[in-house]
Write a protein that holds these residues in place. Structure first.
Motif, PDB file in Angstrom:
ATOM      1  N   THR A 132      36.453  13.377  67.489  1.00  0.00           N
ATOM      2  CA  THR A 132      35.774  13.438  66.201  1.00  0.00           C
ATOM      3  C   THR A 132      36.352  12.374  65.276  1.00  0.00           C
ATOM      4  N   GLU A 133      35.535  11.924  64.329  1.00  0.00           N
ATOM      5  CA  GLU A 133      35.916  10.853  63.405  1.00  0.00           C
ATOM      6  C   GLU A 133      35.705  11.362  61.984  1.00  0.00           C
ATOM      7  N   ILE A 134      36.796  11.518  61.234  1.00  0.00           N
ATOM      8  CA  ILE A 134      36.748  12.124  59.910  1.00  0.00           C
ATOM      9  C   ILE A 134      37.200  11.094  58.873  1.00  0.00           C
ATOM     10  N   GLY A 135      36.369  10.855  57.862  1.00  0.00           N
ATOM     11  CA  GLY A 135      36.701   9.884  56.830  1.00  0.00           C
ATOM     12  C   GLY A 135      37.728  10.403  55.837  1.00  0.00           C
ATOM     13  N   ASP A 136      38.110   9.560  54.908  1.00  0.00           N
ATOM     14  CA  ASP A 136      39.078   9.933  53.882  1.00  0.00           C
ATOM     15  C   ASP A 136      38.532  11.044  52.981  1.00  0.00           C
ATOM     16  N   ASP A 137      39.435  11.870  52.463  1.00  0.00           N
ATOM     17  CA  ASP A 137      39.127  12.849  51.414  1.00  0.00           C
ATOM     18  C   ASP A 137      38.089  13.888  51.824  1.00  0.00           C
ATOM     19  N   VAL A 138      38.024  14.197  53.096  1.00  0.00           N
ATOM     20  CA  VAL A 138      37.096  15.226  53.596  1.00  0.00           C
ATOM     21  C   VAL A 138      37.753  16.597  53.501  1.00  0.00           C
ATOM     22  N   TRP A 139      36.924  17.625  53.211  1.00  0.00           N
ATOM     23  CA  TRP A 139      37.362  19.020  53.237  1.00  0.00           C
ATOM     24  C   TRP A 139      36.626  19.714  54.369  1.00  0.00           C
ATOM     25  N   ILE A 140      37.377  20.383  55.258  1.00  0.00           N
ATOM     26  CA  ILE A 140      36.792  21.155  56.350  1.00  0.00           C
ATOM     27  C   ILE A 140      37.237  22.600  56.173  1.00  0.00           C
ATOM     28  N   GLY A 141      36.268  23.494  55.989  1.00  0.00           N
ATOM     29  CA  GLY A 141      36.549  24.871  55.616  1.00  0.00           C
ATOM     30  C   GLY A 141      37.054  25.733  56.756  1.00  0.00           C
ATOM     31  N   PRO A 142      37.532  26.939  56.428  1.00  0.00           N
ATOM     32  CA  PRO A 142      38.075  27.860  57.429  1.00  0.00           C
ATOM     33  C   PRO A 142      37.058  28.169  58.526  1.00  0.00           C
ATOM     34  N   GLY A 143      37.522  28.139  59.762  1.00  0.00           N
ATOM     35  CA  GLY A 143      36.684  28.536  60.884  1.00  0.00           C
ATOM     36  C   GLY A 143      35.573  27.581  61.243  1.00  0.00           C
ATOM     37  N   ALA A 144      35.527  26.408  60.658  1.00  0.00           N
ATOM     38  CA  ALA A 144      34.486  25.439  61.004  1.00  0.00           C
ATOM     39  C   ALA A 144      34.740  24.876  62.400  1.00  0.00           C
ATOM     40  N   THR A 145      33.655  24.488  63.077  1.00  0.00           N
ATOM     41  CA  THR A 145      33.756  23.872  64.406  1.00  0.00           C
ATOM     42  C   THR A 145      32.961  22.583  64.416  1.00  0.00           C
ATOM     43  N   LEU A 146      33.593  21.506  64.838  1.00  0.00           N
ATOM     44  CA  LEU A 146      32.935  20.203  64.937  1.00  0.00           C
ATOM     45  C   LEU A 146      32.928  19.796  66.401  1.00  0.00           C
ATOM     46  N   ILE A 147      31.757  19.467  66.937  1.00  0.00           N
ATOM     47  CA  ILE A 147      31.669  19.123  68.352  1.00  0.00           C
ATOM     48  C   ILE A 147      32.271  17.748  68.602  1.00  0.00           C
ATOM     49  N   ASP A 148      32.486  17.442  69.887  1.00  0.00           N
ATOM     50  CA  ASP A 148      33.116  16.177  70.247  1.00  0.00           C
ATOM     51  C   ASP A 148      32.272  14.987  69.803  1.00  0.00           C
ATOM     52  N   ARG A 149      32.990  13.971  69.319  1.00  0.00           N
ATOM     53  CA  ARG A 149      32.447  12.672  68.929  1.00  0.00           C
ATOM     54  C   ARG A 149      31.596  12.704  67.656  1.00  0.00           C
ATOM     55  N   VAL A 150      31.564  13.829  66.957  1.00  0.00           N
ATOM     56  CA  VAL A 150      30.809  13.863  65.714  1.00  0.00           C
ATOM     57  C   VAL A 150      31.587  13.113  64.630  1.00  0.00           C
ATOM     58  N   THR A 151      30.870  12.557  63.649  1.00  0.00           N
ATOM     59  CA  THR A 151      31.502  11.820  62.554  1.00  0.00           C
ATOM     60  C   THR A 151      31.208  12.517  61.228  1.00  0.00           C
ATOM     61  N   VAL A 152      32.199  12.480  60.339  1.00  0.00           N
ATOM     62  CA  VAL A 152      32.055  13.038  58.997  1.00  0.00           C
ATOM     63  C   VAL A 152      32.507  11.959  58.014  1.00  0.00           C
ATOM     64  N   GLY A 153      31.611  11.573  57.123  1.00  0.00           N
ATOM     65  CA  GLY A 153      31.896  10.483  56.204  1.00  0.00           C
ATOM     66  C   GLY A 153      32.851  10.864  55.091  1.00  0.00           C
ATOM     67  N   ALA A 154      33.389   9.851  54.438  1.00  0.00           N
ATOM     68  CA  ALA A 154      34.384  10.043  53.380  1.00  0.00           C
ATOM     69  C   ALA A 154      33.858  10.959  52.281  1.00  0.00           C
ATOM     70  N   GLY A 155      34.721  11.857  51.802  1.00  0.00           N
ATOM     71  CA  GLY A 155      34.395  12.717  50.677  1.00  0.00           C
ATOM     72  C   GLY A 155      33.454  13.859  50.991  1.00  0.00           C
ATOM     73  N   ALA A 156      33.089  14.051  52.257  1.00  0.00           N
ATOM     74  CA  ALA A 156      32.166  15.134  52.622  1.00  0.00           C
ATOM     75  C   ALA A 156      32.901  16.470  52.625  1.00  0.00           C
ATOM     76  N   ARG A 157      32.114  17.567  52.590  1.00  0.00           N
ATOM     77  CA  ARG A 157      32.663  18.923  52.648  1.00  0.00           C
ATOM     78  C   ARG A 157      31.921  19.716  53.715  1.00  0.00           C
ATOM     79  N   VAL A 158      32.686  20.341  54.602  1.00  0.00           N
ATOM     80  CA  VAL A 158      32.125  21.184  55.652  1.00  0.00           C
ATOM     81  C   VAL A 158      32.494  22.620  55.308  1.00  0.00           C
ATOM     82  N   GLY A 159      31.486  23.455  55.068  1.00  0.00           N
ATOM     83  CA  GLY A 159      31.712  24.802  54.567  1.00  0.00           C
ATOM     84  C   GLY A 159      32.287  25.753  55.604  1.00  0.00           C
ATOM     85  N   ILE A 160      32.740  26.888  55.124  1.00  0.00           N
ATOM     86  CA  ILE A 160      33.387  27.909  55.949  1.00  0.00           C
ATOM     87  C   ILE A 160      32.490  28.327  57.116  1.00  0.00           C
ATOM     88  N   GLY A 161      33.063  28.347  58.314  1.00  0.00           N
ATOM     89  CA  GLY A 161      32.354  28.813  59.500  1.00  0.00           C
ATOM     90  C   GLY A 161      31.237  27.912  59.997  1.00  0.00           C
TER      91      GLY A 161
END
Length: 290
Positions: free
Chosen positions: A238-267
């Motif tokens: 996985t590729e995670i940009g700067d200043d990202v928030w990933i919430g409790p219990g979140a799951t990110l599959i292989d090779r997914v990308t998350v851009g800078a400053g994004a937020r991934v909510g709980i679960g």
């Protein structure tokens, strides 16, 4: 460089094709230099044929004719009984000769390592002012940055879940990359950060924070000031940009990308790329308003 003698030594198979490549990689990956790969599924023949980096291809007898016609003279075809087994056996042979694991561990004089922590005697670097708490484990090829904190019971640099079904049984694949914990980053108790894999290092960027019971799988790369809350799972590469928030219990599959400053909510379960600054929530994760 890798040549036919390496392939012979690793697998015990007589190789009559003379070749030299820079690396092993998947048949569809254009990495800008000559690679050796394998093909055991006709669905990927066109992808292999379109890859200018592909130099040598291990194939089964059943696919040899169709593959040779597709790739032409630009690729050397080597027919073997089990291309997948040959490829990953060669990978293991090369990975086990990793010179970084023979270099004595270096721990900065002012680093604080608890007596009950385990630090591998070879292949580790622990920077100035770093803290390794009780019962933490730091394995070979790990790099702990200045001022970083590894909390009690965390494991840094373990081999990830990479096993291949072959005609000769299940083959576990050796991990050959580094695990890099950036300056002032913190890794929470019982969190696991996997070792890099296939020349892609695992990275937790400077000033990032990993909560307790987080899983960062092999080859994942987190930018700076990334916060990952308890129970989150980041699958391989996985590729995670700067200043990202990933919430409790979140799951990110292989090779997914998350851009800078994004937020991934709980679960949330993230199957697709998340753009910079976006907030996503749900299973599957969808964009929401802040």
């Amino acid at each position: 460089m890798i040549n036919e003698q390496d392939l012979e030594s690793a697998t015990g198979t007589t190789i009559t094709t003379v070749f030299t490549v820079k690396a092993l990689d998947l048949a569809g990956n254009d990495c800008g230099h000559p690679i050796l790969s394998f093909l055991d599924d006709a669905r990927f023949i066109d992808e292999a044929a379109a890859n200018p980096s592909l130099s040598v291809l291990l194939v089964s007898q059943e696919l040899a004719a169709a593959t040779g016609e597709a790739v032409g003279d630009q690729v050397s075809i080597i027919v073997v009984d089990d291309p997948r087994w040959h490829f990953y056996t060669l990978h293991n042979f090369l990975a086990e000769r990793n010179p970084s694991e023979t270099e004595p561990t270096v721990i900065a004089p002012d680093a604080r390592v608890h007596p009950s922590a385990h630090v591998a005697p070879f292949g580790v670097r622990i920077g100035s002012g770093a803290t390794i708490e009780a019962n933490a484990t730091v394995l070979a090829s790990s790099r702990i940055g200045d001022g970083a904190v590894i909390r009690a019971g965390a494991v840094i640099g373990t081999s990830g879940f990479e096993h291949k079904r072959t005609s000769r049984g299940v083959l576990s694949v050796v991990h050959d990359g580094e695990t890099r914990i950036g300056p002032r980053a913190e890794v929470g108790s019982l969190t696991v950060v996997g070792r890099g894999f296939q020349r892609r290092h695992t990275i937790v960027g400077a000033d990032s924070r990993l909560d307790c019971n987080v899983m960062i799988a092999h080859g994942s790369q987190l930018g700076e000031r990334v916060f990952v809350a308890a129970g989150a799972v980041l699958a391989g590469s996985t590729e995670i940009g700067d200043d990202v928030w990933i919430g409790p219990g979140a799951t990110l599959i292989d090779r997914v990308t998350v851009g800078a400053g994004a937020r991934v909510g709980i679960g949330s379960v993230v199957f697709r790329a998340v753009d910079a600054g976006m907030q996503v929530l749900g299973n599957p994760a969808r964009a929401t308003t802040r």
